[in-house]
Design an enzyme around this catalytic site. Structure first.
Site, PDB file in Angstrom:
ATOM      1  N   ASP A  39     -79.213  66.740 -25.621  1.00  0.00           N
ATOM      2  CA  ASP A  39     -78.274  66.311 -24.598  1.00  0.00           C
ATOM      3  C   ASP A  39     -77.646  67.568 -23.973  1.00  0.00           C
ATOM      4  OD1 ASP A  39     -76.282  64.691 -23.221  1.00  0.00           O
ATOM      5  OD2 ASP A  39     -74.898  65.477 -24.725  1.00  0.00           O
ATOM      6  N   ASP A  68     -74.297  67.943 -21.586  1.00  0.00           N
ATOM      7  CA  ASP A  68     -72.843  68.114 -21.614  1.00  0.00           C
ATOM      8  C   ASP A  68     -72.251  67.731 -22.978  1.00  0.00           C
ATOM      9  OD1 ASP A  68     -73.132  68.813 -18.956  1.00  0.00           O
ATOM     10  OD2 ASP A  68     -72.630  66.813 -18.214  1.00  0.00           O
TER      11      ASP A  68
END
Ligand SMILES: [Mg+2]
Ligand SMILES: [Zn+2]
Length: 202
Positions: free
Chosen positions: A16, A18
């Site tokens: 992922d 952020d």
């Protein structure tokens, strides 16, 4: 003579963006809001050295919301790639979902198959790189990240950076399934994966 094609499938660690690779700031709307964590490059480098693919999968509904364009997103990703490269780390691919089910102009306002926890981005990567998703791992800071991994029979690690600590402390009792591991941050997560992954089949 043609070189023989590799027959075994490769494995990927899906990361992922952020809150996992870079600081969670809500939406990254200007380049100076994009700040890689100081352990990001080392984490990606470990994945590279172990022979796994390092693939970023990120929901960027800020596009649908009109907060930034796909061109700006490409600029952020070029910056991210360049900063990692300075420290010898390489991303093999970046997939993003620019959609939102309720807001945005026609092309972005849709119930897509790639908004986490739906696994559309994983399926695209599997097709592009010939991956067996049950041998892959998703590392992220939110329920939707590891739920996406579980949707395809893959493994998952929740990191406690970004939203991770809050979601873990407040929501874990309501999760239908727990992640396979909870790690302090991406570096610890990568180490766990590389130490615990079974030897590759075939
Ligand atoms: Mg995140
Ligand atoms: Zn999407």
């Amino acid at each position: 003579m043609k070189p023989t094609q590799p027959t075994s499938t490769r494995r990927a660690i899906f990361i992922d963006r952020d809150g996992t690779l870079n600081e969670e700031v809500g939406y990254v709307c200007s380049l100076d809001e994009f700040r890689l964590y100081d352990f990001a490059a080392e984490s990606v480098r470990l994945i590279n050295e172990a022979g796994w693919l390092a693939i970023v999968v990120t929901s960027q509904a800020g596009v649908a919301r009109g907060m930034f364009s796909e061109d700006f997103l490409a600029e952020v990703h070029n910056t991210m790639t360049a900063q990692l490269a300075l420290e010898g780390a390489r991303l093999d691919a970046i997939y993003y979902c620019p959609h939102h089910p309720e807001v945005g102009s026609e092309i972005y306002r849709q119930v897509c198959d790639c908004r986490k926890p739906k696994p559309g981005m994983l399926h695209r990567a599997a097709a592009d790189f010939n991956l067996d998703l049950t041998e892959c791992v998703v590392i992220g800071d939110r329920f939707r990240d590891f739920a996406m991994a579980q949707a395809v029979g893959g493994s998952s690690v929740l990191v406690l950076t970004g939203y991770g600590k809050d979601e873990f402390e407040q929501d874990r009792n309501s999760w239908p399934r727990q992640p396979d591991c909870v790690a302090e941050n991406l570096l610890e997560a990568v180490r766990w994966v590389l130490n615990n992954a079974p030897n590759q089949k075939s």
